[in-house]
Design a protein around this motif. Structure first.
Motif, short mmCIF file in Angstrom:
data_model
loop_
_atom_site.label_atom_id
_atom_site.label_comp_id
_atom_site.label_asym_id
_atom_site.label_seq_id
_atom_site.Cartn_x
_atom_site.Cartn_y
_atom_site.Cartn_z
N TYR A 127 4.87 25.56 15.58
CA TYR A 127 5.23 25.09 13.93
C TYR A 127 4.00 24.83 13.06
CZ TYR A 127 7.88 22.02 10.55
OH TYR A 127 9.15 21.42 9.59
N LEU B 239 6.86 18.63 9.23
CA LEU B 239 7.59 18.62 9.08
C LEU B 239 8.76 18.84 8.04
CD1 LEU B 239 9.70 18.71 11.69
CD2 LEU B 239 10.34 16.27 10.51
N ASN C 103 12.79 19.22 7.72
CA ASN C 103 13.42 20.00 8.95
C ASN C 103 14.35 19.17 9.75
OD1 ASN C 103 12.85 22.62 7.69
ND2 ASN C 103 10.75 22.06 8.20
N LYS C 104 15.34 19.67 10.89
CA LYS C 104 15.22 18.77 11.46
C LYS C 104 15.89 19.51 13.07
CE LYS C 104 19.01 15.62 11.28
NZ LYS C 104 20.08 14.91 10.61
N LEU D 200 8.37 15.70 14.90
CA LEU D 200 8.98 16.34 15.51
C LEU D 200 9.46 16.12 16.52
CD1 LEU D 200 9.79 19.84 14.93
CD2 LEU D 200 7.84 20.33 16.03
#
Lengths: 235, 260, 416
Positions: free
Chosen positions: C329, C333, C336-337, C404
């Protein structure tokens, strides 16, 4: 037979041999004597090529022993401390040394002579000190080489074995072999040796026959004669 | 030399430790295969074990054998044998005996689980070969340490440190260096860094054959040409050979001069 | 008035005649009325049927212009273009081509020679056509409402430059591509400016570039396809509202390979797909509002690699199984999930037995974070040190993005 010239050896700062000259004659039994740490064992090891001299040279039958190993075929050596690999049997060790030297050996005769028969299948780790020394002796004498070096041959032996050892050495002397002995047992030396080399602080202090030693030190007793050398040199 | 090798080998072959080592691998492989019938997964797990344990065992055995056989060495020194032969013979004896334990310890279970009918047989062979290489390398390094240290405790200490360094610390320093200098082109640096540590080298060699190589080649042109072709494989292999030869050469040179 | 009446009658008559007179033309190598396909086409009228009997026809650039024809071969009907040009060039409505093998299309670095080239064609059916030695296979431009069914297309190209695409749509709409097998081409299926297309149940493998490739194409659906061993599985670029359901992305291995590449994509749905043995399962770059649901990522290098500029990508109920890295990543973040996924490397526990792990899972390992920043660190893959570092990071995270996490990691693999 063995000529040592200007031999020096130091282990780091520790000077062990400092200009040693000597000559070991053929057919004689020479005892190399001296107090602890005087360099006897180092000298023997140099002759055997196990220790490499810092300076000087050793000639064996007129051949420089440096980087040479073939001359060792002529030598039987009895090391000082007989500590063998522990998980190997006596007979295996004997066979192995025989195999390594690849030379006829009178091992059977010696097994009988030193009464080792019933211990042949014992692991060396389980043998007593005396028996280990017997094995050590057997390994030394079995090849019948013309040159024998014995480093403290009497250690750990009981009186009977000692007598047997002496008898054996005498037989070897009669065959005309050249023998070098180191020992702290003076009457043993007196009985066996006919030439004495006394080393102190890495130098030769006496080199002559037993008789010479006695006359030179005015002492009929061998042990005292040796002690006299030490006293004269303020050790 | 071969006689000494033979005797060292027999000596070790009857030592309990060789059997423990052999049984350990045997058990490990059986358990791995039992828990996870997938040969290829078992090989990956085994790789991690081999990369850590083989060097450790090689180091400890090497040092231990040297010190334990010192008197015996003295005995041999007085025999008409070239002194280098004694040490090289002993070294090869230890290394061969360990390799054989490894070979059969891993080989028997895998063979029983149908290795030869599977597609991963080549991967497995690579694993074994690198394992054998690591054994030879670390036994040689251990012999070098022992030859240079009279004191047993010191020798053991250095040997364990060496293993710890190459197995863990080296990678840590390597990673720190990579992160610190990340602004610079690092591909050649990292390849060289990898080649200089036999454990990293062995790991790469196995990974190259385990299909993860594409992941390595992902990083850039230099990596791609190294990992995506036979070049990487050949260079890694040559380096492993050099890693064996250099310590062996030192054993040869040191044993020529050393006093006993 | 009369003129108009006359005209209508004429038109009616024309139509009448036409349907009554629809005829069948037989073409064979020897012995029928036609031995040339082109000649038959030239003489046919709209509504006619052309039967090409079995045999090898050495023809190329067979041109069908504004005629609605039904053309069918039979088993053993082979058109050998002999590297001279196109197979068919079609500009027509309501046209069918079936049961033909077309071979040896001319390769060119400047022109897109295809076995079947359709331009401004509507309501066409291309079925059971086998194309061997294709440069381009089926090339369709500015067309609508076509069906491409049960075709087998294969090329022999070795580089991207000397190979074309198996099925190539350009500025076309409502095309159904179904049950085709395409291999050894540049792209298996390439869709540029194509909307409302359905791509179902195709097998696309061993292609040099992508198994399936969308560019500037919206509202398309692809389902039940198999993408195996391509340069990269599927690339979806600069497109909106694409549905990707129940596809298999397998063995797309290689330094620049992915199962699925998403670049500048909005509002897509990715569901029930299997990503197995890919260097990167999904490479996500600049995507918004995408739902990833019930996908399985198995044994990939990276399961998902997120490069940044992504918003509202929701990953739920996916299986992440035995990937080298589950997630890589970059960047923040954002919105986004990752929630309620199954992660095979999760080692938490579930004391309240509700099927959800009591400890959150962090899919980004420290090492994957480091590799992201310093790609060369990949040489340390599987090193003991790395395992130690990852473990300590798991115990107390310092470097990996704090938020995250999957707060509800599932304890059991998801089945659907």
């Amino acid at each position: 037979m063995v000529v040592v010239q200007d031999l020096h050896k130091n282990f780091k700062k520790n000077l062990v041999l400092q200009g040693l000259n000597l000559n070991i004659e053929i057919g004689k039994t020479t005892a190399i004597l001296g107090p602890n740490g005087s360099g006897k064992t180092t000298l023997i090891k140099i002759i055997l090529g196990m220790v490499i001299p810092s300076k000087g040279e050793v000639k064996f039958n007129d051949i420089n022993i440096k980087n040479n190993w073939i001359y060792r075929k002529e030598i039987d050596y009895l090391p000082q401390i007989a500590d063998f690999p522990s998980n190997i049997k006596v007979i295996e060790l004997i066979n192995m040394i025989k195999d390594l030297r690849n030379k006829p050996a009178k091992d059977q005769e010696l097994i009988k002579y030193f009464n080792l028969g019933k211990y042949l299948n014992t692991n060396l780790g389980n043998l007593s000190g005396g028996y280990k020394q017997k094995v050590n002796l057997l390994l030394t004498f079995m090849f019948d080489s013309p040159f024998i070096i014995l480093d403290e041959p009497t250690s750990g032996l009981d009186p009977i074995s000692l007598i047997k050892l002496k008898d054996y050495i005498k037989k070897e002397q009669q065959k005309g072999k050249t023998i070098i002995i180191t020992s702290h047992v003076m009457n043993f030396v007196e009985e066996i040796a006919n030439h004495i080399i006394f080393i102190l602080d890495g130098k030769v202090y006496f080199d002559g026959s037993l008789k010479n030693l006695k006359t030179q030190t005015n002492n009929d007793d061998f042990e005292h004669a040796i002690a006299n050398i030490l006293r004269d040199n303020n050790v | 030399m071969f006689k000494i090798l033979k005797y060292s080998f027999y000596d070790l072959a009857r030592s309990r430790w060789s059997y423990i080592y052999f049984l350990f691998y045997l058990l490990l492989s059986f358990v791995l295969l039992f828990l996870n019938n997938d040969l290829s997964k078992a090989i990956i797990t085994l790789m991690n074990v081999v990369l850590i344990l083989v060097p450790l065992i090689g180091t400890i055995f090497g040092v231990m054998y040297y010190y334990n056989s010192q008197e015996f060495t003295t005995l041999l020194m007085a025999q008409p044998i070239k002194r280098q032969s004694i040490f090289l013979g002993q070294y090869f004896g230890v290394a061969c005996s360990l390799s054989i334990s490894l070979f059969f310890g891993l080989g028997i279970p895998f063979a029983m689980y149908g290795l030869f009918q599977s597609a991963v047989v080549l991967n497995f062979i690579i694993l074994l070969v690198t394992g054998v290489f690591l054994t030879f390398i670390f036994t040689a390094l251990a012999y070098n340490i022992a030859l240079s240290n009279l004191n047993k405790i010191k020798g053991f200490g250095y040997a364990i440190l060496l293993w710890l360094f190459l197995a863990v610390i080296y990678d840590g320093l390597f990673l720190i260096a990579l992160v610190m200098f990340q602004e610079y082109p690092l591909d050649n640096f990292s390849l060289i860094g990898m080649l200089l540590n036999p454990i990293d080298l062995a790991r790469t060699l196995i990974i190259l054959k385990l299909d993860i190589s594409a992941l390595l080649g992902y990083t850039g042109a230099v990596f791609k040409s190294f990992f995506d072709t036979n070049k990487g494989f050949i260079i890694s292999f040559l380096m492993l050979i050099i890693w064996v030869l250099l310590p062996v050469l030192r054993i040869y040179l040191v044993s020529k001069k050393k006093d006993f | 008035m009369t003129t108009l009446n006359h005209f209508l009658i004429l038109l009616l008559a024309l139509f009448f005649c036409h349907s009554v007179n629809a005829k069948t033309l037989n073409i064979c190598v020897t012995g029928c009325s036609y031995n040339s396909i082109q000649k038959a086409v030239d003489e046919a009228e709209s509504g006619d049927t052309l039967i090409i009997k079995k045999g090898v026809y050495k023809e190329f650039d067979i041109t069908i212009y504004k005629k609605s024809l039904y053309i069918s071969g039979e088993k053993g009907t082979i058109i050998d273009v002999d590297n001279k040009g196109y197979g068919f060039r079609v500009e027509a409505t309501d046209i069918t081509l079936k049961n033909i093998t077309i071979k040896n299309i001319l390769m060119s670095y400047t022109k897109e020679y295809a076995a079947l080239f359709l331009f401004k064609s509507y309501d066409f059916v291309l079925e059971n056509i086998k194309i061997e030695g294709a440069f381009f296979g089926i090339l369709i431009q500015k067309s609508k409402d076509g069906k491409i069914l049960n075709n087998i297309i294969s090329g022999e190209g070795t580089t991207e430059a000397n190979t074309g695409n198996a099925i190539h749509l350009w500025h076309s709409e409502r095309i159904v591509i179904q049950n085709n097998k395409v291999q050894k081409m540049r792209d298996g299926i390439y869709i540029e400016f194509g909307n409302f297309c359905i791509i179902n149940n195709n097998v696309s493998k061993n292609n040099l570039r992508y198994g399936l490739h969308f560019m500037f194409s919206n509202d398309n659906v692809y389902t039940n396809n198999m993408f195996n061993n391509n340069g990269a599985g599927v690339a979806v670029m600069f497109s909106k509202k694409i549905k990707m359901i129940n596809n298999t992305f397998k063995k797309n291995w290689g330094p620049t390979s992915y199962g699925l590449l998403l670049k500048e994509i909005n509002d897509a749905e990715i569901k029930n797909n299997l990503f197995e043995d890919n260097t990167i399962g999904i490479n996500v770059d600049g995507t918004n509002r995408i739902n990833y649901t019930e996908n399985t990522f198995y044994n990939n290098g990276y399961a998902v690699k997120v490069l940044g500029a992504c918003y509202t990508n929701i990953f739920t109920h996916n299986n992440f199984l035995h990937n080298t890295f589950d997630l890589s990543y970059s960047g923040a973040l954002n919105s986004n999930k990752f929630e309620e996924n199954y992660w095979s490397s999760y080692v938490g526990y579930d004391l309240d037995k509700n099927g959800i792990g009591d400890v959150p899972y962090r899919p980004v390992k420290l090492y994957s974070y480091l590799v992201n920043r310093t790609p060369e660190a990949i040489v340390l893959l599987r090193s003991l040190f790395i395992d130690i570092v990852d473990f300590s990071e798991k115990v107390s995270p310092v470097f990996t993005p704090e938020n995250l996490v999957d707060n509800k990691p599932l304890m059991k693999k998801i089945e659907w």
